[in-house]
Design a protein around this motif. Sequence first.
Motif, PDB file in Angstrom:
ATOM      1  N   UNK A 128       0.806  -1.222   0.000  1.00 10.70           N
ATOM      2  CA  UNK A 128       0.000   0.000   0.000  1.00 10.70           C
ATOM      3  C   UNK A 128       0.836   1.267   0.000  1.00 10.70           C
ATOM      4  N   UNK A 129       2.145   1.131  -0.193  1.00  4.58           N
ATOM      5  CA  UNK A 129       2.995   2.314  -0.278  1.00  4.58           C
ATOM      6  C   UNK A 129       2.576   3.175  -1.470  1.00  4.58           C
ATOM      7  N   UNK A 130       2.773   4.466  -1.334  1.00  2.00           N
ATOM      8  CA  UNK A 130       2.404   5.396  -2.418  1.00  2.00           C
ATOM      9  C   UNK A 130       3.666   6.027  -2.994  1.00  2.00           C
ATOM     10  N   UNK A 131       3.593   6.374  -4.267  1.00  2.00           N
ATOM     11  CA  UNK A 131       4.723   7.004  -4.942  1.00  2.00           C
ATOM     12  C   UNK A 131       4.615   8.515  -4.828  1.00  2.00           C
ATOM     13  N   UNK A 132       5.700   9.152  -4.452  1.00  2.00           N
ATOM     14  CA  UNK A 132       5.730  10.611  -4.363  1.00  2.00           C
ATOM     15  C   UNK A 132       5.495  11.199  -5.744  1.00  2.00           C
ATOM     16  N   UNK A 133       4.521  12.088  -5.842  1.00  2.00           N
ATOM     17  CA  UNK A 133       4.156  12.632  -7.155  1.00  2.00           C
ATOM     18  C   UNK A 133       5.195  13.589  -7.718  1.00  2.00           C
ATOM     19  N   UNK A 134       6.091  14.081  -6.859  1.00  2.00           N
ATOM     20  CA  UNK A 134       7.106  15.027  -7.331  1.00  2.00           C
ATOM     21  C   UNK A 134       8.332  14.312  -7.875  1.00  2.00           C
TER      22      UNK A 134
END
Length: 293
Positions: free
Chosen positions: A48-54
Amino acid sequence: MSSPSSVDSETERTVILEGFDPLEVVDSLPRTVFPVTAQVELSRSSGNDVTDSTFRPPEYPVSLRKPKDTPYIPPTTIHFDNPAERPPDRKSVWKPHEFRDQFGDILVHLEEETGTDPDRTSLAGLCVVEIPPRYLTSDEGQPVAKPALYEEEGEMTMLYFQQSSGFTAHMVREELGDALPGKKRSPLQLTRMDEVIAKPSRASRDTRMEAGRARYYTEPEAEKAGKRGAIPGIWKLSDVSYTGDSARPLDGVLTDLDQFAPAFAETDLLKHVTFRGRTQEQEKFYAEQVLSQ
């Protein structure tokens, strides 16, 4: 540098524990079999980790992942009230029904409040002890050992299950069926069995002794008391033994478990499995001196 070598077409008999669910396993134990310790865990998941959009490819060479705030249970040893061993000093001790209630509350919280699948909670190790039925009584409906077990220096059998570093069944998980439901790990394997003799001692739950103190004769205690017949009989798998270990090979008695722990051997918790596979050895180079740079 290392180079693995293997020997094919070997067979190995083992006894594995059916299932990983801590509550199911503890609840399935016969009344004459008591949990001594259990290692439980709820591993951290990166699913469920999310990727940093920046910071992410292709603008950047690597992606930056952030863990989601998901609870987990670090590997923890639970000490139970049992006839064979007291817990280490300053460690909590749990009766099985207390563990069932309190641990169950945690699982409900995980599912209802955090959306965490409680089935991911698993056993990473287990030790149980079986006593003869003649020494069993009850206290407020819960099974306990009679004082006669210690007064008469009765026998007990301890069984240890763990994930052996010298064994993996990853390639045959589907064939093992219910023993490994949805798990990507090898099963808990019976790696050690001890036949011990109870020694006269206080049987109170509130008694606290030094870490490692047992309610049965250890080898030094038996020799000091002049009771060589009370020296523990210990059987181990070869991969958990060490050089000079006096333990007998466990492989030779796996088919005779009903003679050592008859109640436990009759349950559906144990599965006798014979595997065909290979033993792989890894050679390593150990640097001892720098000759040039």
